[in-house]
Scaffold this motif. Structure first.
Motif, PDB file in Angstrom:
ATOM      1  N   LEU A 146       2.164   3.617  -2.267  1.00 36.68           N
ATOM      2  CA  LEU A 146       1.224   3.790  -3.373  1.00 36.68           C
ATOM      3  C   LEU A 146       0.708   5.216  -3.490  1.00 36.68           C
ATOM      4  CD1 LEU A 146      -0.320   2.522  -5.699  1.00 36.68           C
ATOM      5  CD2 LEU A 146      -2.075   1.776  -4.068  1.00 36.68           C
ATOM      6  N   LEU A 202      -8.666   5.643 -10.389  1.00 37.74           N
ATOM      7  CA  LEU A 202      -7.978   4.369 -10.168  1.00 37.74           C
ATOM      8  C   LEU A 202      -9.009   3.269  -9.984  1.00 37.74           C
ATOM      9  CD1 LEU A 202      -4.878   3.623  -8.038  1.00 37.74           C
ATOM     10  CD2 LEU A 202      -6.960   2.335  -7.558  1.00 37.74           C
ATOM     11  N   ALA A 216      -2.519  10.750 -11.068  1.00 35.48           N
ATOM     12  CA  ALA A 216      -3.712   9.984 -11.426  1.00 35.48           C
ATOM     13  C   ALA A 216      -4.975  10.657 -10.904  1.00 35.48           C
ATOM     14  CB  ALA A 216      -3.614   8.570 -10.856  1.00 35.48           C
ATOM     15  N   THR A 240     -11.376   6.466  -6.564  1.00 35.98           N
ATOM     16  CA  THR A 240     -11.040   5.046  -6.683  1.00 35.98           C
ATOM     17  C   THR A 240     -12.292   4.189  -6.754  1.00 35.98           C
ATOM     18  OG1 THR A 240      -8.997   5.351  -5.426  1.00 35.98           O
ATOM     19  CG2 THR A 240      -9.845   3.111  -5.590  1.00 35.98           C
ATOM     20  N   LEU A 268      -5.751   4.842   0.144  1.00 36.71           N
ATOM     21  CA  LEU A 268      -6.259   5.252  -1.167  1.00 36.71           C
ATOM     22  C   LEU A 268      -6.981   6.592  -1.076  1.00 36.71           C
ATOM     23  CD1 LEU A 268      -7.588   1.864  -2.582  1.00 36.71           C
ATOM     24  CD2 LEU A 268      -5.598   3.137  -3.376  1.00 36.71           C
ATOM     25  N   VAL A 285      -7.261  10.379  -5.001  1.00 34.82           N
ATOM     26  CA  VAL A 285      -7.695   9.898  -6.307  1.00 34.82           C
ATOM     27  C   VAL A 285      -9.077   9.267  -6.163  1.00 34.82           C
ATOM     28  CG1 VAL A 285      -6.563   7.650  -5.957  1.00 34.82           C
ATOM     29  CG2 VAL A 285      -7.048   8.435  -8.281  1.00 34.82           C
ATOM     30  N   ILE A 337       0.967   7.425  -6.901  1.00 36.93           N
ATOM     31  CA  ILE A 337      -0.232   7.952  -7.560  1.00 36.93           C
ATOM     32  C   ILE A 337      -0.100   9.450  -7.772  1.00 36.93           C
ATOM     33  CG2 ILE A 337      -2.692   8.412  -7.211  1.00 36.93           C
ATOM     34  CD1 ILE A 337      -2.888   5.666  -5.857  1.00 36.93           C
ATOM     35  N   GLU A 338       0.422  10.130  -6.759  1.00 37.77           N
ATOM     36  CA  GLU A 338       0.617  11.577  -6.874  1.00 37.77           C
ATOM     37  C   GLU A 338       1.643  11.899  -7.952  1.00 37.77           C
ATOM     38  OE1 GLU A 338       1.853  15.426  -4.093  1.00 37.77           O
ATOM     39  OE2 GLU A 338       1.774  13.413  -3.237  1.00 37.77           O
ATOM     40  N   PHE A 388       4.429   2.593 -13.751  1.00 37.07           N
ATOM     41  CA  PHE A 388       4.067   3.982 -13.962  1.00 37.07           C
ATOM     42  C   PHE A 388       5.048   4.650 -14.920  1.00 37.07           C
ATOM     43  CE2 PHE A 388       2.052   2.811 -10.057  1.00 37.07           C
ATOM     44  CZ  PHE A 388       0.827   3.456 -10.119  1.00 37.07           C
ATOM     45  N   VAL A 447      -5.255   4.733 -13.579  1.00 37.14           N
ATOM     46  CA  VAL A 447      -4.491   3.538 -13.225  1.00 37.14           C
ATOM     47  C   VAL A 447      -5.465   2.378 -13.057  1.00 37.14           C
ATOM     48  CG1 VAL A 447      -2.960   2.463 -11.538  1.00 37.14           C
ATOM     49  CG2 VAL A 447      -2.754   4.919 -12.012  1.00 37.14           C
ATOM     50  N   ALA A 456      -4.626   9.364  -0.880  1.00 33.21           N
ATOM     51  CA  ALA A 456      -3.901   9.616  -2.125  1.00 33.21           C
ATOM     52  C   ALA A 456      -4.583  10.669  -2.981  1.00 33.21           C
ATOM     53  CB  ALA A 456      -3.753   8.316  -2.919  1.00 33.21           C
TER      54      ALA A 456
END
Length: 344
Positions: free
Chosen positions: A220, A232, A229, A268, A261, A266, A224-225, A93, A168, A264
């Motif tokens: 993770l 993903l 992102a 995905t 996930l 995001v 991601i934060e 990252f 990502v 997070a």
């Protein structure tokens, strides 16, 4: 952990030189970082790091309906290590920089929801989804070899990158170089997006990921934060599932990983191999029940014995969609779905 011990996984992307330009890593490691570099994600063992693991993964495992995991300590635990990704996953990252027409026969009214929506970036398929995919949903694309699952994921990311999203791509199957080459062949400038800090491409060994999944699952979301992102892709979850022989253990690990996930925040997309016996199901029949949206890519033999590719939307939570099976093609421009055409 001593210096003689193996890192549990190594750098996936190039380290930056003194001029800020990245160079290929000399080793075959997947996640290698310079121990002397000032990483944006470096955590002090004595400080309150945003990436320090908490009890969330353990609590998740205990409350999982698929409970069947083990409480044994990870062989990779080391009290002297500040954070799992201080010298490993963080580098991928950090090196990325700082930061509607309805389908045929589909007459349902718009699905009323306050959830923000996004498009996949796939012509024809977006029109089969009325209003778009709800943000922060977990998506899986199921298909056998050659149906375009990786292309599907790359196209999904490229569409977001064009709109200014951060993205990502985590691959368990190919190298970073192979992913970049595939994108560049289609005119999707992934290297440019890496240089501008919009994209991070991470290649992981599935065995190492499975061995270290507890820590990855805990850290993770924070990474991601930190990267901010929006989209993903994990290609593919099937390789991760194959690392567990015990079905109860497999279900527990995949359930907890997918939940991390979603937490997070995001959107995905996972790719999954189709079952050898059922093209509408994943290899292990787990992931489609844990995700919010399921797309099935398959081969269909027509009456003229011609083999064609077809896509079907199996489900999308909080969104109306066509349930027709539509043909698609994979070209140098990506995947295009012919929503006005029929398979037979």
């Amino acid at each position: 952990m001593s210096e003689d011990d193996d890192d549990w996984f190594e750098s996936a992307v190039d380290e930056s030189d003194d001029d800020g330009e990245s160079e290929p890593a000399d080793s075959d490691s997947a996640f290698e970082a310079d121990a002397d570099s000032d990483s944006a994600f470096e955590a002090d063992a004595d400080s309150d790091s945003p990436f320090d693991g908490d009890d969330s993964s353990e609590e998740a495992a205990g409350s999982s309906p698929f409970d069947g995991g083990t409480d044994e300590a990870s062989p990779f635990d080391d009290e002297d290590d500040g954070s799992l990704f201080d010298d490993d996953f963080e580098s991928a990252f950090a090196s990325a920089g700082d930061p509607s027409d309805d389908s045929e026969g589909f007459e349902d009214e718009d699905f009323e929801s306050e959830i923000p929506r996004i498009d996949l970036g796939i012509d024809g398929l977006d029109q089969m989804i009325q209003g778009g995919i709800p943000e922060r949903h977990l998506i899986v694309t199921i298909g056998s070899a050659g149906t375009g699952k990786t292309t599907f994921g790359l196209q999904f990311l490229h569409h977001g990158l064009e709109q200014g999203d951060n993205a990502v791509f985590i691959t368990l199957e190919q190298s970073r170089e192979a992913i970049v080459a595939t994108a560049e062949e289609r005119g999707w400038e992934f290297e440019h997006y890496e240089d501008t800090g919009q994209l991070a491409i991470v290649d992981l060994d599935p065995v190492e990921m499975a061995n270290s999944l507890d820590n990855i699952r805990g850290e993770l979301p924070a990474l991601i934060e930190e990267f901010d992102a929006d989209r993903l892709v994990l290609d593919s979850v099937s390789l991760l599932e194959m690392m567990y022989d015990d079905q109860a253990k497999r279900r527990t690990e995949v359930f907890d990983f997918t939940r991390s996930l979603k937490n997070a925040g995001v959107t995905t997309m996972l790719t999954s191999e189709a079952s050898e016996d059922n093209p509408y199901a994943s290899r292990h029949g787990i992931i489609e029940y844990l995700t919010d949206a399921v797309f099935v890519l398959q081969y269909v033999r027509t009456e003229t014995r011609e083999t064609r590719l077809a896509v079907e939307i199996q489900k999308i939570r909080n969104a109306n969609h066509s349930r027709e099976t539509k043909p698609y093609e994979i070209t140098m421009d990506g995947i295009s779905v012919y929503q006005q055409a029929n398979i037979f």
